[in-house]
Design a protein around this motif. Structure first.
Motif, short mmCIF file in Angstrom:
data_model
loop_
_atom_site.label_atom_id
_atom_site.label_comp_id
_atom_site.label_asym_id
_atom_site.label_seq_id
_atom_site.Cartn_x
_atom_site.Cartn_y
_atom_site.Cartn_z
N VAL A 1 0.84 -1.21 0.00
CA VAL A 1 0.00 0.00 0.00
C VAL A 1 0.87 1.25 0.00
O VAL A 1 0.59 2.22 -0.72
CB VAL A 1 -0.96 -0.02 1.20
CG1 VAL A 1 -1.67 1.33 1.35
CG2 VAL A 1 -1.98 -1.14 1.06
N LYS A 2 1.96 1.22 0.79
CA LYS A 2 2.85 2.38 0.85
C LYS A 2 3.52 2.64 -0.51
O LYS A 2 3.62 3.79 -0.96
CB LYS A 2 3.93 2.16 1.91
CG LYS A 2 4.93 3.31 2.04
CD LYS A 2 5.99 3.02 3.07
CE LYS A 2 6.97 4.19 3.20
NZ LYS A 2 7.65 4.48 1.92
N ASN A 3 3.97 1.56 -1.17
CA ASN A 3 4.62 1.73 -2.47
C ASN A 3 3.66 2.31 -3.50
O ASN A 3 4.05 3.15 -4.33
CB ASN A 3 5.16 0.39 -2.96
CG ASN A 3 6.36 -0.09 -2.15
OD1 ASN A 3 7.03 0.70 -1.49
ND2 ASN A 3 6.62 -1.39 -2.16
N CYS A 4 2.41 1.87 -3.46
CA CYS A 4 1.42 2.42 -4.39
C CYS A 4 1.15 3.89 -4.09
O CYS A 4 1.00 4.71 -5.00
CB CYS A 4 0.12 1.63 -4.30
SG CYS A 4 0.22 -0.05 -4.95
N ARG A 5 1.10 4.22 -2.82
CA ARG A 5 0.87 5.62 -2.43
C ARG A 5 2.04 6.49 -2.87
O ARG A 5 1.83 7.60 -3.38
CB ARG A 5 0.67 5.71 -0.92
CG ARG A 5 0.26 7.10 -0.42
CD ARG A 5 0.23 7.15 1.09
NE ARG A 5 -0.70 6.16 1.62
CZ ARG A 5 -0.37 5.22 2.51
NH1 ARG A 5 0.89 5.12 2.93
NH2 ARG A 5 -1.27 4.38 2.98
N ASP A 6 3.26 5.99 -2.71
CA ASP A 6 4.44 6.77 -3.08
C ASP A 6 4.52 6.96 -4.59
O ASP A 6 4.91 8.03 -5.07
CB ASP A 6 5.71 6.08 -2.57
CG ASP A 6 5.81 6.11 -1.06
OD1 ASP A 6 5.09 6.91 -0.42
OD2 ASP A 6 6.60 5.32 -0.51
N LYS A 7 4.17 5.92 -5.36
CA LYS A 7 4.36 5.98 -6.81
C LYS A 7 3.23 6.68 -7.53
O LYS A 7 3.44 7.48 -8.45
CB LYS A 7 4.53 4.56 -7.37
CG LYS A 7 4.90 4.53 -8.84
CD LYS A 7 5.33 3.15 -9.27
CE LYS A 7 5.85 3.15 -10.72
NZ LYS A 7 6.35 1.82 -11.12
N TYR A 8 1.98 6.39 -7.12
CA TYR A 8 0.83 6.92 -7.86
C TYR A 8 -0.05 7.85 -7.03
O TYR A 8 -1.05 8.36 -7.54
CB TYR A 8 -0.03 5.76 -8.37
CG TYR A 8 0.68 4.91 -9.40
CD1 TYR A 8 0.94 5.40 -10.68
CD2 TYR A 8 1.09 3.60 -9.10
CE1 TYR A 8 1.60 4.62 -11.63
CE2 TYR A 8 1.73 2.82 -10.04
CZ TYR A 8 1.99 3.33 -11.30
OH TYR A 8 2.63 2.56 -12.23
N HIS A 9 0.32 8.05 -5.77
CA HIS A 9 -0.44 8.94 -4.89
C HIS A 9 -1.90 8.49 -4.78
O HIS A 9 -2.83 9.30 -4.82
CB HIS A 9 -0.36 10.39 -5.38
CG HIS A 9 1.04 10.87 -5.65
ND1 HIS A 9 1.95 11.08 -4.64
CD2 HIS A 9 1.68 11.14 -6.81
CE1 HIS A 9 3.10 11.48 -5.16
NE2 HIS A 9 2.98 11.51 -6.48
N ILE A 10 -2.08 7.19 -4.68
CA ILE A 10 -3.41 6.63 -4.50
C ILE A 10 -3.37 5.63 -3.37
O ILE A 10 -2.30 5.12 -2.99
CB ILE A 10 -3.92 5.93 -5.77
CG1 ILE A 10 -2.99 4.77 -6.15
CG2 ILE A 10 -4.08 6.91 -6.92
CD1 ILE A 10 -3.55 3.89 -7.27
N GLU A 11 -4.54 5.34 -2.86
CA GLU A 11 -4.68 4.30 -1.85
C GLU A 11 -5.06 3.00 -2.54
O GLU A 11 -6.04 2.95 -3.30
CB GLU A 11 -5.75 4.67 -0.82
CG GLU A 11 -5.35 5.83 0.08
CD GLU A 11 -4.13 5.51 0.94
OE1 GLU A 11 -4.03 4.35 1.42
OE2 GLU A 11 -3.30 6.40 1.12
N ALA A 12 -4.29 1.96 -2.33
CA ALA A 12 -4.63 0.66 -2.90
C ALA A 12 -5.94 0.16 -2.28
O ALA A 12 -6.22 0.42 -1.10
CB ALA A 12 -3.51 -0.34 -2.64
N HIS A 13 -6.72 -0.52 -3.06
CA HIS A 13 -8.02 -1.02 -2.59
C HIS A 13 -8.05 -2.54 -2.72
O HIS A 13 -8.61 -3.09 -3.67
CB HIS A 13 -9.16 -0.40 -3.39
CG HIS A 13 -9.24 1.08 -3.28
ND1 HIS A 13 -9.65 1.72 -2.12
CD2 HIS A 13 -8.96 2.07 -4.16
CE1 HIS A 13 -9.63 3.03 -2.30
NE2 HIS A 13 -9.20 3.27 -3.53
#
Length: 580
Positions: free
Chosen positions: A319-331
């Protein structure tokens, strides 16, 4: 959500086997996945076998944000806006497919033509979901190697690496054991002074390897790919084991390096360092990685009971990697919520019908698929020797009998769906698109003709003559048409006359007449002819029906190109309509 833009969506229509506007003639729709649609155009085994038998129209639809169906021309442009980027969803992709199918039925086939959607892997999941969400658009779905149980923390999450290991062990237990030993060798070398430099040299990396974890991750992807796409005769696992199986001790890493280098056409060096993927292009990689973050969260772990080191999936880090790369929250729960997740069997049983789930049991993703019948009409077809999407691969004369029988079973089931389908009108719902689609057609196949309708007026100097026509005159004359193109030109006094591919004796009408030119290739009239008394009224493709008659498609731009295809000529037809 309101419409926020227009993008061109690509589809390919193959008329090679189509029997015309007959209510019993089906449409086979190949749903695009995480790659350009050209990925499928060299041939799909089940379609190549089913289309001629069913005399079907075949339609290939490209997935939004892939290939040439990317809003604003490039993924960088599309992803520059969060509002546009967030339209890359499975929900929107299914809505696109529904709109295109509706477009094809309105403009080419009949509205009640029985339609079967077909997909493999990710697009296999889309096919199954489409049948659930849009049953009024498709009478059935073939979902090849569709891992619909891949989401959330499901009991299959450890089985992927175990099946990879089993596939290698079936070829050579020594090979699998050598791979298992190699992990500790890599870790040990990396811990030594200059050890990373030695690994970089041993594996002929194009740039310095950053860590043992980077190298191991690269090799794991190779082994996974080999097992998943092992083909009809276990080609890739045999390849690796031939290089690795007979090695001993320190020579094991040399054998692995030799295998890696042998995969490259020009093995100067191996691209190991950095974010390496085996996808077809960089934009597809980026789009797919975004989908894996936004909604297709697939936990995978290795328990250690295999040829791999133990590895646990860390959802918080993901989840953190997705937030850092795409500025989104993984679902991670969204797919299960929207399509059913672990309860999808109940959803399919209670609300679904007419779905084939095919899986090869040597495919590591097969454990995330449907492996047993859910109902009388939702069936599972499995092959012990099969790998990923093997029934979708190009059919060949030397295919093993079990693969031929698999495709035959699929065709028999689809044939039953077509026979059982009724001619009642489907209930077409109004779809709420957040991006409108402008259709790009690629039409190819036998039976198509190009029609041009022009009006010719007699000028002071007689009938027109132009260098654009090869210095030949064009005009009306009693008893026939002066035809500079050497095709079936046709003259008539009526603009609305029924189209026919056959020439006939013309009638004259004073100083002007209408000419129809019908050809198997496009004729692009030079606009300069308008100054010489030639008025271009219409040009387009005639889609013939069973009697050889037909109706001209929407007015189109006169542009075409040649490409290598099974049926020769291909033409781009641009439709400037967009639909909501």
């Amino acid at each position: 959500m309101a419409s926020i833009g227009i993008f061109q969506q690509k589809l390919v229509i193959d008329f090679s086997y189509w029997d015309g506007k007959n209510a019993n003639v089906p449409i086979l729709v190949c749903l695009g996945g995480e790659a350009p649609i050209e990925y499928w155009l060299d041939g799909i085994g089940i379609i190549d076998k089913a289309a001629p038998q069913f005399r079907a129209l075949v339609v290939y639809i490209e997935h939004r944000f892939y290939g040439q169906s990317i809003p604003f021309g490039s993924l960088d442009n599309a992803f520059s806006s969060d509002e546009i980027r967030d339209c890359l969803t499975t929900e929107q992709a299914l809505a696109d497919f529904a709109e295109v199918i509706k477009f094809v039925k309105r403009n080419i086939t009949k509205h009640d033509s029985p339609t079967i959607v077909i997909g493999g892997s990710y697009s296999g999941m889309l096919a199954a979901w489409f049948r659930l969400k849009y049953p009024h658009f498709a009478i059935g779905a073939l979902a090849s190697s569709a891992p619909i149980f891949s989401f959330e923390k499901l009991p299959i999450e450890n089985e992927y690496c175990q099946i990879v290991a089993r596939d290698f062990e079936e070829i050579s237990k020594t090979c699998a054991n050598n791979i298992f030993q190699s992990w500790n060798m890599i870790d040990y070398l990396a811990s030594q002074p200059s050890g990373i430099d030695q690994l970089t040299k041993t594996f002929k990396s194009c740039s310095p390897i950053n860590s043992s974890e980077e190298l191991k991750a690269y090799l794991i992807r190779l082994y996974n790919f080999a097992a998943q796409y092992d083909g009809r005769f276990n080609t890739w696992t045999r390849y690796f084991c031939n290089k690795i199986g007979n090695r001993r001790n320190n020579d094991i890493l040399e054998g692995i390096s030799e295998a890696v280098s042998g995969l490259n056409s020009f093995p100067v060096c191996n691209q190991i360092a950095g974010n390496v993927s085996f996808a077809v292009d960089s934009e597809s990689i980026q789009a797919w990685e975004f989908q894996l973050c936004s909604e297709l969260v697939t936990p995978t772990s290795c328990s250690g009971n295999s040829m791999f080191q133990p590895q646990q999936f860390n959802m918080d880090l993901y989840v953190k990697n997705c937030r850092d790369k795409y500025h989104i929250e993984a679902h991670p729960n969204w797919i299960s919520t929207y399509y059913g997740g672990q309860d999808i069997k109940s959803s399919l049983k209670n609300f679904g019908s007419n779905i084939i789930f095919s899986n090869g049991l040597r495919d590591p993703l097969s454990r995330a698929g449907v492996l047993s019948d859910i109902s009388d009409t939702i069936v599972a077809l499995t092959t012990k020797q099969g790998s990923h999407c093997l029934d979708m691969n190009l059919a060949k004369d030397d295919d093993p009998n079990w693969l031929k029988e698999l495709r035959s079973k699929e065709i028999r089931i689809m044939s039953q769906w077509i026979k059982q389908s009724t001619s009642s009108k489907a209930s077409i719902v109004s779809l709420n698109h957040s991006i409108k689609a402008t259709i790009t057609w690629l039409i190819r196949g036998r039976g198509l003709v190009w029609e041009t309708l022009v009006r010719v007026k007699r000028g002071e100097n007689g009938w027109t003559s132009s260098s654009a026509l090869g210095n030949a005159p064009m005009g009306c004359k009693k008893g026939g048409v002066i035809d500079p193109f050497g095709i079936n030109g046709r003259v008539s006094t009526r603009e609305d006359e029924v189209i026919s591919p056959e020439p006939e004796t013309p009638s004259e009408k004073g100083e002007e007449c209408y000419l129809r030119f019908v050809s198997k290739s496009a004729i692009c009239f030079d606009p300069r002819l308008e100054k010489e008394g030639v008025e271009i009224l219409r040009e387009g493709v005639i889609v013939p029906d069973r009697e050889g008659m037909g109706a001209v498609a929407e007015d189109v731009e006169c542009s075409f190109f040649q490409r290598r295809a099974r049926t020769g000529c291909a033409m781009w037809i641009m439709d400037d309509k967009s639909f909501v």
